[in-house]
Design an enzyme around this catalytic site. Structure first.
Site, PDB file in Angstrom:
ATOM      1  N   CYS A  75     -47.434  -7.313  94.154  1.00  0.00           N
ATOM      2  CA  CYS A  75     -48.652  -6.464  92.638  1.00  0.00           C
ATOM      3  C   CYS A  75     -49.761  -6.671  92.794  1.00  0.00           C
ATOM      4  CB  CYS A  75     -47.779  -5.685  91.670  1.00  0.00           C
ATOM      5  SG  CYS A  75     -48.763  -4.322  91.146  1.00  0.00           S
ATOM      6  N   HIS A 166     -45.631  -2.631 104.072  1.00  0.00           N
ATOM      7  CA  HIS A 166     -46.681  -1.228 103.837  1.00  0.00           C
ATOM      8  C   HIS A 166     -46.634  -0.210 105.301  1.00  0.00           C
ATOM      9  CE1 HIS A 166     -48.755  -2.368 100.069  1.00  0.00           C
ATOM     10  NE2 HIS A 166     -48.087  -3.524 100.456  1.00  0.00           N
ATOM     11  N   CYS A 224     -53.361   1.087  94.271  1.00  0.00           N
ATOM     12  CA  CYS A 224     -51.712  -0.342  94.847  1.00  0.00           C
ATOM     13  C   CYS A 224     -52.659  -1.204  95.463  1.00  0.00           C
ATOM     14  CB  CYS A 224     -51.761   0.483  95.879  1.00  0.00           C
ATOM     15  SG  CYS A 224     -50.214  -0.556  96.715  1.00  0.00           S
ATOM     16  N   GLY A 227     -51.512  -2.010  99.005  1.00  0.00           N
ATOM     17  CA  GLY A 227     -51.721  -1.267  99.768  1.00  0.00           C
ATOM     18  C   GLY A 227     -53.364  -1.270 100.531  1.00  0.00           C
TER      19      GLY A 227
HETATM   20  N1  LIG Z   1     -48.752  -0.525  93.091  1.00  0.00           N
HETATM   21  C1  LIG Z   1     -48.777  -2.389  93.135  1.00  0.00           C
HETATM   22  C2  LIG Z   1     -47.836  -2.040  94.571  1.00  0.00           C
HETATM   23  C3  LIG Z   1     -46.508  -2.317  93.695  1.00  0.00           C
HETATM   24  C4  LIG Z   1     -45.553  -2.289  94.944  1.00  0.00           C
HETATM   25  C5  LIG Z   1     -44.494  -1.734  94.714  1.00  0.00           C
HETATM   26  N2  LIG Z   1     -43.816  -0.088  94.960  1.00  0.00           N
HETATM   27  C6  LIG Z   1     -43.090  -2.529  96.253  1.00  0.00           C
HETATM   28  O1  LIG Z   1     -43.772  -2.612  97.010  1.00  0.00           O
HETATM   29  O2  LIG Z   1     -41.837  -1.597  95.755  1.00  0.00           O
HETATM   30  C7  LIG Z   1     -50.218  -2.769  93.722  1.00  0.00           C
HETATM   31  O3  LIG Z   1     -51.016  -3.105  93.297  1.00  0.00           O
HETATM   32  O4  LIG Z   1     -50.040  -4.147  94.750  1.00  0.00           O
END
Ligand SMILES: N[C@H](CCC[C@H](N)C(=O)O)C(=O)O
Length: 284
Positions: A75, A166, A224, A227
């Protein structure tokens, strides 16, 4: 159960943080607790739960749980918040330190404004690009602008793992991105056995892009970090940007600066903010 917490966010991607250096919580309640604290009506309201925990493997450890209770492996926004919290709460006594994630260790450096952490840079390590490493079904090749049809929509997929999966798609106009129509379908597509975070990108220049995300387990979030790293890697793989150059990623909640260095490591630079601290009264 009275649970002390700190709410923080990275560009509006908010989490409830529990400091397990001074509080303990049973493993068996984490999934339910993540769902509960994330709920804006009966909980606190956030994109998920993050644990800051002691570990022999690094200076501090981080675990992230999405709004639906599923555990993510990494994260980026969370890492910048963990770094800020750890420094400001004296869990570490240096400005550069190692954070353990479920995807491996990363190095963070905090930059101060007085004695407050203003900005954090994280060496996110190297992306994984082969299908099995995403993970994604199919041969073990890389996935760069590969035809990917979903619900009769012909798309072109570039797949990148930053320790979490991703699926990156380039669009002409970010405001037309099918985030709400296709995000929920792609995130649960059977071709991704562990699900996937879904990003839509509009390239502005070699050093700038617009970005929207449908997160695995949390849905649309303001930002994200992993992301944004995946988006920068995907833009370079597709020839829209260059390595060793900082790319400004405009997310809904603000800007992140990402560089895919020549040595293969991805650097993320951005802010982290504390919203509030409090006690969550949980009637299980
Ligand atoms: N918000 C996070 C990613 C969460 C990822 C999560 N949603 C998963 O991989 O299941 C970030 O800032 O990288």
């Amino acid at each position: 159960m009275e649970i002390p917490y700190t709410k923080m966010h990275g560009l509006g991607n908010s989490y409830i943080f529990l400091d397990l250096f001074s509080f303990s919580v049973e493993e068996s309640v984490l999934v339910e607790l993540a769902k509960k604290v994330s709920d804006i009506n009966t909980g606190i309201g956030s994109d998920g739960l993050i644990l800051i925990h002691p570990t022999a493997a690094a200076d501090v450890g981080m675990r992230i749980f999405n709004k639906d209770g599923s555990e993510g492996k990494n994260c980026g926004n969370g890492l910048r918040c963990v770094a800020k919290y750890a420094f400001e709460n004296n869990l570490v006594n240096k400005t550069q330190f190692v954070i353990e994630t479920r995807a491996g260790n990363v190095t963070a450096e905090v930059f101060l404004d007085g004695d407050v952490v203003e900005e954090v840079t994280v060496d996110m390590g190297k992306p994984t690009l082969n299908r099995r490493g995403i993970p994604m079904l199919g041969n073990d090749e890389t996935v760069i602008s590969e035809a990917f049809e979903v619900s009769h929509h012909p798309l072109e997929l570039t797949a990148v793992s930053m320790g979490n999966p991703h699926a990156v798609f380039f669009v002409e106009d970010i405001d037309e991105a099918p985030l709400y129509d296709l995000g929920p379908l792609i995130t649960n597509d059977e071709r991704f056995p562990e699900g996937v975070n879904v990003e839509f990108i509009e390239i502005i220049s070699e050093t700038e892009m617009h970005f929207r995300v449908w997160e695995r387990g949390s849905g649309v979030t303001q930002a994200c970090g992993t992301g944004a790293c995946a988006a920068a890697v995907a833009s370079i793989l597709n020839g829209y940007a260059q390595k060793d150059t900082e790319i400004c990623v405009h997310l809904s909640g603000g800007d992140l600066f990402i560089k895919w260095a020549a040595d293969g490591r991805v650097w993320m630079r951005g802010k982290a903010e504390t919203t509030t601290t409090g006690t969550f009264y949980w009637k299980r």
